[in-house]
Design an enzyme around this catalytic site. Structure first.
Site, short mmCIF file in Angstrom:
data_model
loop_
_atom_site.label_atom_id
_atom_site.label_comp_id
_atom_site.label_asym_id
_atom_site.label_seq_id
_atom_site.Cartn_x
_atom_site.Cartn_y
_atom_site.Cartn_z
N ASN A 39 8.16 -3.49 3.38
CA ASN A 39 6.72 -3.32 3.60
C ASN A 39 6.29 -3.67 5.01
OD1 ASN A 39 3.93 -2.98 2.90
ND2 ASN A 39 3.78 -5.19 2.69
N HIS A 64 0.84 -1.20 0.00
CA HIS A 64 0.00 0.00 0.00
C HIS A 64 0.87 1.26 0.00
CE1 HIS A 64 -3.19 -2.71 1.38
NE2 HIS A 64 -4.07 -1.72 1.25
#
Length: 363
Positions: free
Chosen positions: A174, A144
């Site tokens: 991440n 994201h």
């Protein structure tokens, strides 16, 4: 003695007949009805539509989107307005070039349990669209850029799982480093009770870039530029995105340094002085204290800041985002369906009154 003309000689009667005239009169009267009975409701609908379009720009500092200064970045690019964030998507890399959010204490007071729903972005033409299959068994996460935990409502949460909001991100980046930077950014909002404007995205700086799937380009690094208007604090988190067993190091750099790397003017409304000032941004949420000022780090005298963007180019880009077809909700946690329900109710009432008005004329 002249004969009395038959009513059938009336052109309107011949064309429509008696009932037809009533229908025609009813249609003519519809305009009067709209003015007499529906003007307020029609204005209400127009106001709702205008409000939704304007809400798209709320995610940008002073409503001005980041601007792609480097000409090559414009090719096959798609401005996309989402709930809670906006994206400039690239059909070349099949990733966002930047993702913009406005984080406020009210917005982050909404706690939405995470529900994964990764999906392809249908507003992007299929030949430029990243797919779920592109990420399968690649070793990279669907990372994201606007994080799920920033989202104020269910509609925004669903939008955050669009692949238009994702880049191939190394797991150690991440799941560890990037997660901590996202938490630190939210802590600036929630602990210090101030708004934070965020622009997040990938960096493609290697001479030879790796791809996954059918042409999704893997970034060499990811960045998160932040600006705190209340304090005048600005800076950029920069994290390497190489697959490795250890967590990547994080650099803090100036906005000018980022603009030189990416060819993007991430905050067009900031002055060059503001972009050269760099602050010691917190790397973890625990480093953020309620009443503690963010320390000054350095002045960047070496990097080339992005060129200023002319007002006409800014206006044109704003119009692109306002017409990009996103479903917009407020940051207070209300769902998009609230506005839709209100509009449906007004339309239903307007139609019912119109039908009643026409029936009275046709009697």
């Amino acid at each position: 003695m002249a004969k009395k003309k038959s009513s059938s000689s009336n052109p309107l009667s011949q064309l429509f007949g008696q009932n037809g005239i009533k229908v025609l009169l009813g249609l003519v009267a519809t305009g009067s009805f709209a003015i007499a009975f529906g003007q307020e409701k029609i204005q209400q609908l127009v106001s709702m539509s205008s409000s939704s379009n304007s809400a798209c720009l709320d995610q940008f500092y002073r409503e001005v989107p980041p601007y792609l200064v480097r000409d090559s970045l414009h090719k096959n690019s798609f401005p996309l307005c989402f709930n809670g964030f906006n994206v400039m998507y690239s059909g070349i890399s099949k990733t966002p070039l930047w993702v913009a959010e406005s984080l406020t204490p009210v917005r982050l007071s909404q706690k939405i349990p995470r529900e994964d729903n990764f999906h392809e972005e249908t507003r992007v033409p299929s030949e430029y669209r990243a797919t779920l299959a592109d990420y399968k068994a690649t070793g990279y996460d669907r990372g994201h850029m606007a994080p799920n935990a920033d989202m104020p409502n269910k509609a925004a949460q669903l939008d955050s799982f669009s692949l238009a909001n994702m880049v191939p991100q190394a797991p150690k980046n991440n799941q560890q480093v990037w997660r901590e930077l996202e938490e630190a950014t939210r802590a600036l909002v929630t602990k210090q009770k101030q708004d934070v404007y965020v622009v997040t995205g990938p960096v493609y700086s290697a001479k030879k870039l790796k791809t996954i799937g059918k042409g999704v380009i893997v970034p060499t690094a990811t960045y998160k530029a932040i600006y705190l208007p209340k304090k005048g604090v600005a800076g950029v988190y920069y994290a390497d995105n190489t697959l490795r067993d250890t967590a990547p190091t994080v650099k803090i750099m100036s906005i000018c340094a980022l603009e030189e790397l990416t060819g993007i003017n991430v905050f067009p409304e900031l002055t060059e002085d503001q972009k050269r000032n760099t602050y010691r941004l917190p790397l973890k949420a625990t480093q953020v204290k309620q009443n503690q000022e963010i320390a000054y780090l350095h002045w960047d005298a070496e990097s080339s800041c992005a060129d200023e963007v002319s007002p006409d180019k800014i206006t044109a880009l704003q119009k692109e985002f306002k017409s990009s077809g996103g479903r917009i909700t407020s940051d207070t946690g209300s769902d998009a369906s609230n506005n839709n329900s209100s509009q449906d109710a007004i339309l239903k009432q307007l139609i019912e009154e119109l039908l009643q008005y026409l029936l009275q004329i046709l009697k």
